[in-house]
Enzyme design. Structure first.
Site, PDB file in Angstrom:
ATOM      1  CG  HIS A   1      -2.076   0.813   1.271  1.00  0.00           C
ATOM      2  ND1 HIS A   1      -2.435   1.633   0.236  1.00  0.00           N
ATOM      3  CD2 HIS A   1      -2.989   1.067   2.269  1.00  0.00           C
ATOM      4  CE1 HIS A   1      -3.517   2.332   0.581  1.00  0.00           C
ATOM      5  NE2 HIS A   1      -3.861   2.005   1.816  1.00  0.00           N
TER       6      HIS A   1
ATOM      7  CG  HIS B   1      -3.905   0.580  -8.402  1.00  0.00           C
ATOM      8  ND1 HIS B   1      -5.243   0.534  -8.122  1.00  0.00           N
ATOM      9  CD2 HIS B   1      -3.339   1.418  -7.497  1.00  0.00           C
ATOM     10  CE1 HIS B   1      -5.479   1.325  -7.081  1.00  0.00           C
ATOM     11  NE2 HIS B   1      -4.358   1.866  -6.682  1.00  0.00           N
TER      12      HIS B   1
ATOM     13  CG  ASP C   1       3.260   4.348  -4.060  1.00  0.00           C
ATOM     14  OD1 ASP C   1       3.252   5.459  -3.506  1.00  0.00           O
ATOM     15  OD2 ASP C   1       2.478   3.432  -3.769  1.00  0.00           O
TER      16      ASP C   1
HETATM   17  N1  CMC Z   1       5.218  -6.862 -10.536  1.00  0.00           N
HETATM   18  C1  CMC Z   1       5.125  -8.059 -11.128  1.00  0.00           C
HETATM   19  N2  CMC Z   1       3.996  -8.750 -11.273  1.00  0.00           N
HETATM   20  C2  CMC Z   1       2.884  -8.201 -10.761  1.00  0.00           C
HETATM   21  C3  CMC Z   1       2.905  -6.946 -10.117  1.00  0.00           C
HETATM   22  C4  CMC Z   1       4.120  -6.259 -10.021  1.00  0.00           C
HETATM   23  N3  CMC Z   1       4.205  -5.068  -9.428  1.00  0.00           N
HETATM   24  N4  CMC Z   1       1.661  -6.633  -9.714  1.00  0.00           N
HETATM   25  C5  CMC Z   1       0.886  -7.662 -10.077  1.00  0.00           C
HETATM   26  N5  CMC Z   1       1.623  -8.612 -10.718  1.00  0.00           N
HETATM   27  C6  CMC Z   1       1.152  -9.854 -11.326  1.00  0.00           C
HETATM   28  C7  CMC Z   1       0.839 -10.906 -10.283  1.00  0.00           C
HETATM   29  O1  CMC Z   1       1.955 -11.705 -10.009  1.00  0.00           O
HETATM   30  C8  CMC Z   1      -0.290 -11.649 -10.943  1.00  0.00           C
HETATM   31  O2  CMC Z   1       0.282 -12.479 -11.926  1.00  0.00           O
HETATM   32  P1  CMC Z   1      -0.345 -13.963 -12.195  1.00  0.00           P
HETATM   33  O3  CMC Z   1      -1.743 -13.694 -12.698  1.00  0.00           O
HETATM   34  O4  CMC Z   1       0.552 -14.575 -13.173  1.00  0.00           O
HETATM   35  O5  CMC Z   1      -0.340 -14.635 -10.849  1.00  0.00           O
HETATM   36  C9  CMC Z   1      -1.072 -10.559 -11.663  1.00  0.00           C
HETATM   37  O6  CMC Z   1      -0.101  -9.538 -11.948  1.00  0.00           O
HETATM   38  C10 CMC Z   1      -2.217  -9.960 -10.867  1.00  0.00           C
HETATM   39  O7  CMC Z   1      -1.675  -9.523  -9.629  1.00  0.00           O
HETATM   40  P2  CMC Z   1      -2.463  -9.528  -8.262  1.00  0.00           P
HETATM   41  O8  CMC Z   1      -1.481  -9.646  -7.140  1.00  0.00           O
HETATM   42  O9  CMC Z   1      -3.575 -10.531  -8.330  1.00  0.00           O
HETATM   43  O10 CMC Z   1      -3.108  -8.086  -8.294  1.00  0.00           O
HETATM   44  P3  CMC Z   1      -3.701  -7.331  -7.058  1.00  0.00           P
HETATM   45  O11 CMC Z   1      -4.784  -6.481  -7.570  1.00  0.00           O
HETATM   46  O12 CMC Z   1      -4.013  -8.259  -5.946  1.00  0.00           O
HETATM   47  O13 CMC Z   1      -2.459  -6.443  -6.551  1.00  0.00           O
HETATM   48  C11 CMC Z   1      -1.001  -4.678  -6.128  1.00  0.00           C
HETATM   49  C12 CMC Z   1      -2.361  -5.080  -6.711  1.00  0.00           C
HETATM   50  C13 CMC Z   1      -0.883  -3.149  -6.126  1.00  0.00           C
HETATM   51  C14 CMC Z   1      -0.899  -5.147  -4.667  1.00  0.00           C
HETATM   52  C15 CMC Z   1       0.104  -5.334  -6.990  1.00  0.00           C
HETATM   53  O14 CMC Z   1       0.037  -4.877  -8.317  1.00  0.00           O
HETATM   54  C16 CMC Z   1       1.507  -5.078  -6.417  1.00  0.00           C
HETATM   55  O15 CMC Z   1       1.939  -5.837  -5.529  1.00  0.00           O
HETATM   56  N6  CMC Z   1       2.236  -4.016  -6.904  1.00  0.00           N
HETATM   57  C17 CMC Z   1       3.503  -3.671  -6.360  1.00  0.00           C
HETATM   58  C18 CMC Z   1       3.317  -2.880  -5.073  1.00  0.00           C
HETATM   59  C19 CMC Z   1       2.849  -1.474  -5.352  1.00  0.00           C
HETATM   60  O16 CMC Z   1       3.360  -0.776  -6.218  1.00  0.00           O
HETATM   61  N7  CMC Z   1       1.859  -1.034  -4.545  1.00  0.00           N
HETATM   62  C20 CMC Z   1       1.332   0.342  -4.631  1.00  0.00           C
HETATM   63  C21 CMC Z   1      -0.094   0.367  -5.043  1.00  0.00           C
HETATM   64  S1  CMC Z   1      -0.627   2.006  -5.492  1.00  0.00           S
HETATM   65  C22 CMC Z   1      -0.621   2.910  -4.029  1.00  0.00           C
HETATM   66  C23 CMC Z   1      -1.657   2.506  -3.068  1.00  0.00           C
HETATM   67  O17 CMC Z   1      -2.852   2.398  -3.430  1.00  0.00           O
HETATM   68  O18 CMC Z   1      -1.327   2.340  -1.909  1.00  0.00           O
END
Ligand code: CMC
Length: 422
Positions: free
Chosen positions: A261, A301, A357
């Site tokens: 987050h 995201h 971010d």
């Molecule tokens: N790098 C590599 N792969 C990723 C990433 C990433 N940053 N984000 C998602 N994926 C992949 C993930 O491995 C999955 O792949 P597969 O379908 O093959 O398993 C797919 O994309 C979907 O990911 P998810 O984890 O199901 O997506 P989510 O909606 O649960 O997660 C997130 C959203 C923001 C937690 C995630 O994209 C992430 O961990 N990003 C990096 C951390 C980050 O930058 N966070 C800041 C968010 S914006 C500020 C805020 O709102 O606080």
């Protein structure tokens, strides 16, 4: 075509038809079918837990609006205090309202001396400023006997003003403590962002650069609200138990602390520093794709499946800041990473784009903030969003104490076994 949905329970043949409004149908339909039937929805992926009129987000098209106003227009023309007023009151203030609001916030920036001398001084010398900030928020509530009077609008307004006014003071205090510098008291003649920068950096002869003051204001406008994210949901869940707003905001700030987050901007700078040079970008991308290394922090995201509109504004603001501070050497690595990711099918297929971010940490670092402070910088303006949602929750007749159901997956009843027989 009717805007209704009909759900049939195949076990009993019972059918329920309910309206779909704005793409949402009431879960009471499930209750009507069978009160012991529940929807399994980890992480609330498909659940709208409230009606809200504060922030509109269209993740597929990269749209973000506060109370209907596009984020791009607010970032260009507005100030944080005006935006906080908008989020909290639903309308932009007129001049008289803005003058009053600015006066009220400005005259509530001081915190009780005991907070500084007894509470903050008690932290270990290397305490993380976000841990200090979270605890200070909760502690602040203990100074106000009326904090628990959440059913009075007058009291709510007072706590809201105090929290908005005092969070920069708490944040700067956490920083000055962590580097062993004496605290700088708020200066009422300065603007909201200039006062914060002054409390952070003042040593003799320091004057806030107006370009950095504006950049800070833009950054805090962009972070002021983002509808039902993890921190805001924490605020609503804790607030639904009728806890005071300081305790609820401390819970929200704790949620924000996590690296998935608000902690992500800190993680981005650490990641870029670890990559070290643009030659190492392809190998890093391969490692991310293999799933063995870290994620590409600052990318992806839950809601945006397109470029985060805040990232576009921040990327531009980064260049404005670098004109004053000199370029952050990590910028080239960030640009290369972005270019590599946006042309790679792994990221394209998963609709992973830079989020808020990805570039914000570079700006903060160039402005001199240590990485440990990044999430605190996010929490200062998000306090306005948390409080807007808290207020909305308390005046929403549909809301009750939050209490999700579970899908029990443990053992059936069994008999206690004496310790010698296990
Ligand atoms: N790098 C590599 N792969 C990723 C990433 C990433 N940053 N984000 C998602 N994926 C992949 C993930 O491995 C999955 O792949 P597969 O379908 O093959 O398993 C797919 O994309 C979907 O990911 P998810 O984890 O199901 O997506 P989510 O909606 O649960 O997660 C997130 C959203 C923001 C937690 C995630 O994209 C992430 O961990 N990003 C990096 C951390 C980050 O930058 N966070 C800041 C968010 S914006 C500020 C805020 O709102 O606080």
């Amino acid at each position: 075509m009717a805007d209704t949905i009909t759900i049939t329970d195949d076990r009993t043949g019972k059918t329920v038809t309910v309206p779909i409004t704005d793409g949402v149908f009431p879960a009471s339909a499930i209750r009507e079918l069978d009160p012991s039937l529940f929807v399994y929805d980890p992480a609330y992926m498909q659940t709208a837990a409230c009606k809200s009129s504060i922030t509109y987000l269209d993740g597929d098209n990269g749209v973000l609006r506060y109370r209907g106003y596009p984020i791009e227009q607010l970032a260009e023309h507005s100030t944080y205090l005006e935006v906080a007023y908008l989020l909290l009151n639903g309308e932009l203030p007129d001049q008289t309202q803005l003058d009053q609001w600015r006066h009220d916030v400005t005259h509530h920036t001081f915190i009780h001396e005991n907070m500084r001398k007894r509470f903050v001084d008690g932290f270990h010398y290397d305490a993380h400023p976000m841990g200090m900030f979270v605890s200070s928020l909760a502690a602040l509530g203990t100074f106000y006997n009326d904090a628990k009077d959440i059913h009075s609008k007058e009291s709510r307004d007072k706590q809201i003003m105090r929290l908005i006014a005092k969070t920069p003071t708490l944040a700067a205090m956490a920083y000055r403590f962590s580097v062993g510098l004496p605290f700088v008291y708020p200066q009422n003649e300065l603007s909201f962002p200039a006062n914060f920068l002054n409390m952070m950096w003042k040593v003799s002869g320091y004057e806030v650069d107006p370009r950095l003051e504006r950049a800070m204001d833009v950054m805090i406008i962009l972070h002021a609200d983002h509808e039902q994210n993890c921190g805001t949901t924490a605020m609503r869940i804790v607030g639904s138990s009728q806890a005071d707003p300081y305790s609820s905001a401390a819970a929200a700030a704790s949620a924000l602390y996590g690296p998935l987050h608000g902690g992500a901007n800190e993680a981005v700078v650490r990641m870029l520093t670890e990559i070290g040079s643009i030659e190492n970008v392809p190998a890093f991308i391969d490692e991310v794709k293999s799933g063995k290394g870290s994620r590409l922090m600052g990318f992806g995201h839950r809601v945006y499946k397109n470029y985060d509109p805040r990232a576009t504004i921040i990327k531009k603001a980064a260049y404005d800041v670098f004109e004053v501070t000199g370029k952050n050497p990590l910028l080239d690595i960030a640009l290369k990473l972005e270019e590599a990711a946006l042309s790679d099918s792994y990221f394209i297929d998963r609709k992973l784009y830079p989020n808020v971010d990805f570039y914000s940490g570079l700006i903060y670092q160039a402005m001199g903030f240590p990485v440990d402070m990044f999430t605190v910088l996010f929490a200062i303006p998000r306090t306005a969003g948390w409080l807007a949602h808290w207020q909305e929750l308390l005046t929403d007749k549909d809301q009750k104490i939050s209490r999700p159901r579970q899908w029990y997956a443990g053992p059936d009843e069994r008999q206690y076994v004496a310790i010698g027989d296990r």
